[in-house]
Design an enzyme around this catalytic site. Structure first.
Site, mmCIF file in Angstrom:
data_model
loop_
_atom_site.group_PDB
_atom_site.id
_atom_site.type_symbol
_atom_site.label_atom_id
_atom_site.label_comp_id
_atom_site.label_asym_id
_atom_site.label_seq_id
_atom_site.Cartn_x
_atom_site.Cartn_y
_atom_site.Cartn_z
ATOM 1 N N HIS A 62 0.848 -1.193 0.000
ATOM 2 C CA HIS A 62 0.000 0.000 0.000
ATOM 3 C C HIS A 62 0.877 1.235 0.000
ATOM 4 O O HIS A 62 2.051 1.181 0.351
ATOM 5 C CB HIS A 62 -0.937 -0.009 1.213
ATOM 6 C CG HIS A 62 -0.235 0.153 2.515
ATOM 7 N ND1 HIS A 62 -0.200 1.356 3.175
ATOM 8 C CD2 HIS A 62 0.464 -0.710 3.279
ATOM 9 C CE1 HIS A 62 0.483 1.214 4.300
ATOM 10 N NE2 HIS A 62 0.895 -0.039 4.382
ATOM 11 N N ASP A 72 5.041 5.002 6.910
ATOM 12 C CA ASP A 72 4.680 3.584 7.013
ATOM 13 C C ASP A 72 4.976 2.774 5.748
ATOM 14 O O ASP A 72 5.682 1.790 5.816
ATOM 15 C CB ASP A 72 3.210 3.484 7.410
ATOM 16 C CG ASP A 72 2.674 2.069 7.408
ATOM 17 O OD1 ASP A 72 3.471 1.132 7.585
ATOM 18 O OD2 ASP A 72 1.466 1.908 7.257
ATOM 19 N N GLU A 109 -5.322 1.369 2.083
ATOM 20 C CA GLU A 109 -5.046 0.216 2.951
ATOM 21 C C GLU A 109 -5.269 0.595 4.405
ATOM 22 O O GLU A 109 -5.866 -0.161 5.156
ATOM 23 C CB GLU A 109 -3.606 -0.264 2.738
ATOM 24 C CG GLU A 109 -3.265 -1.520 3.510
ATOM 25 C CD GLU A 109 -2.708 -1.261 4.906
ATOM 26 O OE1 GLU A 109 -2.611 -2.235 5.674
ATOM 27 O OE2 GLU A 109 -2.376 -0.116 5.241
ATOM 28 N N GLU A 110 -4.801 1.764 4.777
ATOM 29 C CA GLU A 110 -4.923 2.188 6.174
ATOM 30 C C GLU A 110 -6.379 2.361 6.584
ATOM 31 O O GLU A 110 -6.742 2.162 7.720
ATOM 32 C CB GLU A 110 -4.171 3.498 6.418
ATOM 33 C CG GLU A 110 -2.685 3.416 6.227
ATOM 34 C CD GLU A 110 -1.966 2.662 7.335
ATOM 35 O OE1 GLU A 110 -2.617 2.136 8.252
ATOM 36 O OE2 GLU A 110 -0.736 2.606 7.281
#
Length: 147
Positions: A62, A72, A109-110
């Protein structure tokens, strides 16, 4: 945070002096949430396999993050881009993979694994016949050993 009820948490759970007091246990709590609907986009690359095009190797990552600077996902994105670049160079030399390679760079995605979940669902639905065939072949292959 200030409106959430419950018992006061231990001192070692508390934040800085200017932070609200942290509480644990049952509320009540009132939260005012607002959201906006935004368009999300996946980037998908496919290199079709030569010998087994209906079997897949899926590489994905992602690119969204909750934090500033997108800390991230950067390492996974960097690795995915490097693999894509090398596969592109191999293709320029005439190389073709045995199985189909799918490179996926997912958005959202998060926020609940939205796009990854939808993409994997799509892949599994489209592969259901192949998966069923593989399972049945395995059953036949090991039938004499199971009974």
């Amino acid at each position: 945070m200030r409106s959430i009820g419950g018992q006061l948490a231990n001192d070692d759970w508390q934040g800085s002096e200017d932070a609200p007091l942290y509480k644990v246990g049952l509320g009540p709590g009132i939260v005012n949430l607002s959201y906006t609907v935004k368009k999300i986009q996946n980037v998908i690359g496919v290199i079709e396999g030569v010998e087994e095009p209906d079997r897949f190797v899926i590489l994905g990552n992602h690119r969204d993050a909750w934090t500033f600077g997108a800390v991230d996902p950067n390492s996974g994105t960097a690795a995915l881009l490097e693999v894509a670049q090398r596969l592109g160079k191999l293709q320029q030399k005439g190389w073709r993979p045995r199985r189909t390679i799918i490179l996926c760079n997912w958005d959202a995605e998060e926020y609940g694994l939205v796009e990854i979940s939808l993409y994997i669902l799509f892949v599994f639905i489209s592969l259901s016949v192949c998966i069923d065939t593989c399972i049945n072949n395995l059953k036949q292959l090991f039938a004499d050993r199971i009974s």
